[in-house]
Design an enzyme around this catalytic site. Structure first.
Site, PDB file in Angstrom:
ATOM      1  N   SER A 186      23.310 -63.000  46.291  1.00 48.46           N
ATOM      2  CA  SER A 186      23.440 -61.618  46.764  1.00 48.46           C
ATOM      3  C   SER A 186      22.241 -60.741  46.438  1.00 48.46           C
ATOM      4  O   SER A 186      22.061 -59.705  47.063  1.00 48.46           O
ATOM      5  CB  SER A 186      24.703 -60.993  46.184  1.00 48.46           C
ATOM      6  OG  SER A 186      24.626 -60.982  44.773  1.00 48.46           O
ATOM      7  N   HIS A 214      28.955 -64.072  50.585  1.00 52.73           N
ATOM      8  CA  HIS A 214      27.988 -63.375  51.450  1.00 52.73           C
ATOM      9  C   HIS A 214      27.615 -64.178  52.694  1.00 52.73           C
ATOM     10  O   HIS A 214      26.808 -63.713  53.499  1.00 52.73           O
ATOM     11  CB  HIS A 214      26.722 -63.012  50.661  1.00 52.73           C
ATOM     12  CG  HIS A 214      26.892 -61.823  49.780  1.00 52.73           C
ATOM     13  ND1 HIS A 214      26.833 -60.526  50.258  1.00 52.73           N
ATOM     14  CD2 HIS A 214      27.140 -61.720  48.460  1.00 52.73           C
ATOM     15  CE1 HIS A 214      27.021 -59.684  49.254  1.00 52.73           C
ATOM     16  NE2 HIS A 214      27.224 -60.380  48.153  1.00 52.73           N
ATOM     17  N   LYS A 245      33.992 -58.553  52.485  1.00 53.17           N
ATOM     18  CA  LYS A 245      32.618 -58.255  52.898  1.00 53.17           C
ATOM     19  C   LYS A 245      32.551 -58.212  54.428  1.00 53.17           C
ATOM     20  O   LYS A 245      32.978 -57.245  55.021  1.00 53.17           O
ATOM     21  CB  LYS A 245      31.657 -59.236  52.242  1.00 53.17           C
ATOM     22  CG  LYS A 245      31.578 -58.938  50.739  1.00 53.17           C
ATOM     23  CD  LYS A 245      30.708 -59.844  49.946  1.00 53.17           C
ATOM     24  CE  LYS A 245      30.625 -59.315  48.519  1.00 53.17           C
ATOM     25  NZ  LYS A 245      30.674 -60.361  47.509  1.00 53.17           N
TER      26      LYS A 245
HETATM   27  C1  LIG Z   1      31.350 -60.234  46.200  1.00 56.00           C
HETATM   28  C2  LIG Z   1      31.503 -61.577  45.640  1.00 56.00           C
HETATM   29  C3  LIG Z   1      32.711 -61.997  45.104  1.00 56.00           C
HETATM   30  C4  LIG Z   1      33.878 -61.071  44.955  1.00 56.00           C
HETATM   31  O1  LIG Z   1      34.553 -60.870  46.163  1.00 56.00           O
HETATM   32  P1  LIG Z   1      35.681 -59.738  46.237  1.00 56.00           P
HETATM   33  O2  LIG Z   1      36.506 -60.134  47.408  1.00 56.00           O
HETATM   34  O3  LIG Z   1      34.984 -58.441  46.398  1.00 56.00           O
HETATM   35  O4  LIG Z   1      36.449 -59.809  44.957  1.00 56.00           O
HETATM   36  C5  LIG Z   1      32.818 -63.294  44.640  1.00 56.00           C
HETATM   37  N1  LIG Z   1      31.764 -64.133  44.711  1.00 56.00           N
HETATM   38  C6  LIG Z   1      30.571 -63.767  45.216  1.00 56.00           C
HETATM   39  C7  LIG Z   1      29.459 -64.755  45.276  1.00 56.00           C
HETATM   40  C8  LIG Z   1      30.389 -62.471  45.694  1.00 56.00           C
HETATM   41  O5  LIG Z   1      29.217 -62.095  46.191  1.00 56.00           O
END
Ligand SMILES: *Cc1c(COP(=O)(O)O)cnc(C)c1O
Length: 397
Positions: A186, A214, A245
């Site tokens: 990310s 992502h 996301k």
């Molecule tokens: C954003 C993210 C999460 C968390 O996801 P949520 O649905 O917001 O809890 C988990 N793993 C990775 C790699 C992320 O980028």
């Protein structure tokens, strides 16, 4: 710092907060006064938004909004219980079936978030006496899931398959083994070499898990994710994803082999001990999957926007690091410069976040630009102009 006598037991927290302020590490949270979209309102001003993970603009999509409203009229709001007692509704099963079909996976199970999907999945697969090989830049929820599992954690160098192999060779005392990597990282927007990691996993007979938060809705045909991107269907045991996301709602999922999904329904602790996703969330996610199933338009627009932005920013002389996805870091070096850059962007109408140590290494501070299909061509052009102005102001270009 004055604390009342009966607060003396928590006085240390005030001290810690003071240290955060002094070190410039205090997290100041902005409040968004509008729906999450290409433009947002903050402090009464409209700003071009490059901070959100709303890759496809689904967070405020008319069809998704309508689906949530209709579902409330038919099914109410709350699930009323954990999934295994009384919280599984037809809607939850419909979402899981649609996600599995969309992702060309055998089966799928949903969780309340991507974070809880990791906390539930990792300890269900490994425990004491087992070993996890984990990319050194993996997400916090993977790190926490690994800790909860009590397995030994061996970190390998970021995206370095040769180092992964060395680490595997070095650990000889184990019961079960698991390799875990983020799909898209990310902070840099680079992609894990999952095809080569899958080769290693098969060669040594190790379980393989990817967290594609992502990449979900971004990579692969029409946003089907990293397994589809590399054509690895059936070769990755566990694909964790998020509905928070690109899907624009909130929730987590695990797609993969039927037997693993069945196991998580028996042993995934957030599935068993925390209530299910709410009715409007699930209905909104179903609509989002339908939209992606019908057409690749949104995903195509996301990539087109990201390509125009990345190309434009490079042509001005900025450094975008290793980005190969719609996450485009604009590398600036020291954290104070990145913060100043972000503030000047904000004054000129662009909302884009500065990221510094400890989230990224010292000297690697940056503005992290999150592109979205919601942006128009004019929006991207305007953002590029403003990045150029600020870059020249601060002698970065
Ligand atoms: C954003 C993210 C999460 C968390 O996801 P949520 O649905 O917001 O809890 C988990 N793993 C990775 C790699 C992320 O980028």
């Amino acid at each position: 710092m004055s604390t009342r006598d009966n607060d003396s037991n928590i006085g240390w927290i005030a001290d810690e907060l003071k240290h955060l302020h002094e070190a410039g590490l205090y997290n100041h949270i902005r409040t968004i006064e509008s729906p999450m979209d290409a433009w947002v309102q903050i402090d009464g001003r409209r700003l071009l938004n490059f901070c959100a993970n709303n890759y496809l603009g689904l967070a405020n999509h008319p069809r998704v909004r309508e689906a949530a409203k209709n579902a409330i009229d038919r099914m109410g709001i709350g699930p009323g219980a954990v999934r295994s007692i009384a919280g599984t509704m037809t809607l939850h099963e419909e979402l899981e079936e649609k996600l599995a079909r969309f992702k060309r996976a055998d089966a799928c199970i949903t969780f309340q978030s991507g974070f809880t999907a990791n906390l539930g999945t990792i300890p269900a697969l490994v425990g004491r006496g087992d070993v996890i090989f984990s990319d050194e830049l993996n997400h916090a929820s993977i790190i926490d899931g690994c800790r909860l599992s009590r397995a030994e954690v061996v970190r390998y160098k970021h995206n370095d398959v040769d180092d992964l192999r060395r680490q595997i060779e070095a650990v000889t005392d184990y019961s079960r083994r698991l390799i875990i990597t983020d799909g898209v990282f990310s902070m840099d927007g680079d992609i894990a070499p999952l095809d080569r990691i899958a080769d290693v996993a098969e060669e040594y007979g190790i379980m393989l898990m990817v967290d594609d938060a992502h990449g979900e809705g971004v990579l692969g045909e029409g946003g089907r994710g990293i397994v589809d991107h590399f054509g690895l269907h059936g070769r990755v045991d566990v694909e964790v994803g998020t509905l928070s996301k690109a899907f624009g709602v909130v929730g987590g999922m695990v797609a993969g082999k039927q037997i693993i999904v069945e196991w998580l329904r028996q042993r995934g602790r957030p599935f068993l001990f925390s209530s299910a996703m709410t009715v409007p969330d699930v209905a909104a996610c179903i609509e989002a999957v339908d939209i992606l199933q019908e057409s690749t338009d949104l995903v195509d627009r996301l990539w087109a926007n990201a390509d125009v932005f990345r190309q434009g920013i490079k042509e001005m002389g900025f450094d975008t690091g290793h980005s190969e996805t719609p996450i485009v870091p604009v590398m600036l070096g020291e954290a104070p410069l990145a913060q100043q850059f972000s503030r000047q962007l904000f004054e000129k109408g662009v909302f884009a976040m500065a990221i510094g140590y400890p989230t990224v290494p010292q000297g690697k501070a940056r503005i992290r630009v999150m592109n979205s299909a919601a942006h128009s061509a004019d929006d991207i052009e305007q953002a590029l102009e403003i990045f150029g102005e600020v870059g020249r102001n601060l002698n970065v270009i």
